[in-house]
Design a protein around this motif. Structure first.
Motif, PDB file in Angstrom:
ATOM      1  N   LEU A 136      22.122  44.825 -12.620  1.00 25.83           N
ATOM      2  CA  LEU A 136      22.826  43.938 -11.695  1.00 25.83           C
ATOM      3  C   LEU A 136      24.148  43.462 -12.284  1.00 25.83           C
ATOM      4  O   LEU A 136      24.872  42.688 -11.647  1.00 25.83           O
ATOM      5  CB  LEU A 136      21.948  42.724 -11.361  1.00 25.83           C
ATOM      6  CG  LEU A 136      20.553  43.034 -10.806  1.00 25.83           C
ATOM      7  CD1 LEU A 136      19.777  41.746 -10.586  1.00 25.83           C
ATOM      8  CD2 LEU A 136      20.649  43.832  -9.510  1.00 25.83           C
ATOM      9  N   GLY A 145      28.995  43.062  -8.902  1.00 26.99           N
ATOM     10  CA  GLY A 145      27.695  42.617  -9.381  1.00 26.99           C
ATOM     11  C   GLY A 145      27.625  41.104  -9.398  1.00 26.99           C
ATOM     12  O   GLY A 145      28.402  40.417  -8.741  1.00 26.99           O
ATOM     13  N   SER A 172      30.525  43.862 -18.423  1.00 22.67           N
ATOM     14  CA  SER A 172      30.545  43.494 -17.014  1.00 22.67           C
ATOM     15  C   SER A 172      31.935  43.021 -16.607  1.00 22.67           C
ATOM     16  O   SER A 172      32.606  42.310 -17.350  1.00 22.67           O
ATOM     17  CB  SER A 172      29.539  42.376 -16.732  1.00 22.67           C
ATOM     18  OG  SER A 172      29.716  41.849 -15.432  1.00 22.67           O
TER      19      SER A 172
END
Length: 312
Positions: A136, A145, A172
């Motif tokens: 995720l 995400g 991320s």
């Protein structure tokens, strides 16, 4: 009618209340639904899930403190999330999901087009769950995400699991808030997280309260804040064996960086959304607190109470 909020906390839900909730969801009249700690039968839980599946106005769903209490309910919620396209924030803190339960939810979470905030604190998770959660937090340049992730109080996660999460956070392109408080992380994991923070271009808030850290961790974090430019604005280190002096040094450096950014930004800030600054600021997707013994339906932006049922 503008979208509104329904907030009930710690109460048994009557059939009439469940019908009102379902009607509001079907009419797309609800933006925030909070049933924190509420007690209801499986049939009524299923009715609510079916209603929220098609809701297009619902942005925040709070089922904290044991509402999702069985594999059957996890499956019903997963089915609803596979259809729903509007929920931005999902709060499941204090639900006995375990790794197996998260595995049931994960496909729906991974494919949801709007979800940006997820609270899985105190959900009895372990390393297998971390493997799913990392999915995720897609790497830079991939699909969107989570922006906010809460994993507080999941002591079953081992250093191996935390190291995997640290790598995912470092790469991320989305996550801004990471709450890991009250996990037995220790200095080794904190060192890995320091590397992740130094690598991340988006992480603004990191909560490490009560995670078993010492001055060794604090010194590593201080070196990171002092020597590497990061997006970090707030680092919570309370309830650890860290000297007040080191905590103050870190706080001062973060404050200095924030002030410099404000000065450098100047008029440019006026053209960008206000993301909030400092520990007191909350992201826009954080669910507000619920009243302890009442059902409230409020019109968003106007503050006019449309429905209020208070149990004496």
């Amino acid at each position: 009618m503008l979208p509104s909020s329904i907030q009930i906390s710690g109460e048994p839900l009557s059939g009439a209340e469940v019908r009102d909730i379902c009607r509001g969801l079907r009419d797309n009249a609800v933006r925030l639904l909070s049933l924190r700690g509420c007690r209801l039968c499986d049939r009524d839980f299923g009715r609510i899930c079916r209603a929220l599946a098609g809701a297009t106005s619902l942005a925040q769903l709070n089922l904290n403190l044991g509402v999702v209490s069985s594999p059957g309910r996890i499956k019903q919620l997963a089915e609803a999330l596979r259809t729903n396209r509007s929920i931005q924030s999902l709060f499941l803190h204090g639900s006995p999901l375990t790794d197996a339960g998260l595995a049931l939810l994960n496909p729906a979470l991974a494919l949801h087009p709007a979800l940006v905030a997820l609270d899985l604190g105190d959900c009895m998770l372990g390393d297998e769950a971390i493997n799913l959660i990392c999915g995720l937090l897609p790497p830079d340049g991939a699909k969107s995400g989570l922006k906010e992730l809460t994993l507080s109080a999941n002591p079953g996660i081992t250093p191996k699991g935390w190291s995997r999460l640290a790598i995912a956070v470092a790469h991320s392109s989305q996550v801004r808030v990471l709450n890991l408080d009250y996990n037995p992380l220790g200095d080794h994991v904190a060192g890995m997280l320091a590397v992740a923070v130094a690598s991340s271009r988006t992480l603004e808030v990191l909560d490490l309260e009560g995670t078993g850290l010492t001055n060794q961790s604090a010194q590593t974090l201080l070196d990171m804040v002092e020597n590497y430019p990061t997006a970090l604005r707030s680092l919570v280190l309370a309830e650890n064996s860290i000297s007040p002096e080191l905590q103050q040094q870190i706080c001062d450096l973060l404050s200095e960086g924030e002030e410099e950014e404000e000065l450098a930004g100047g008029a440019g800030d006026a053209q960008q959304p206000d993301r909030g600054r400092g520990p007191a600021a909350q992201p826009s997707w954080v669910c507000p607190g619920e009243p302890s013994s009442q059902m409230v339906l409020m019109t968003s932006g106007l503050g006019d109470s449309l429905l209020a049922e208070t149990e004496m």
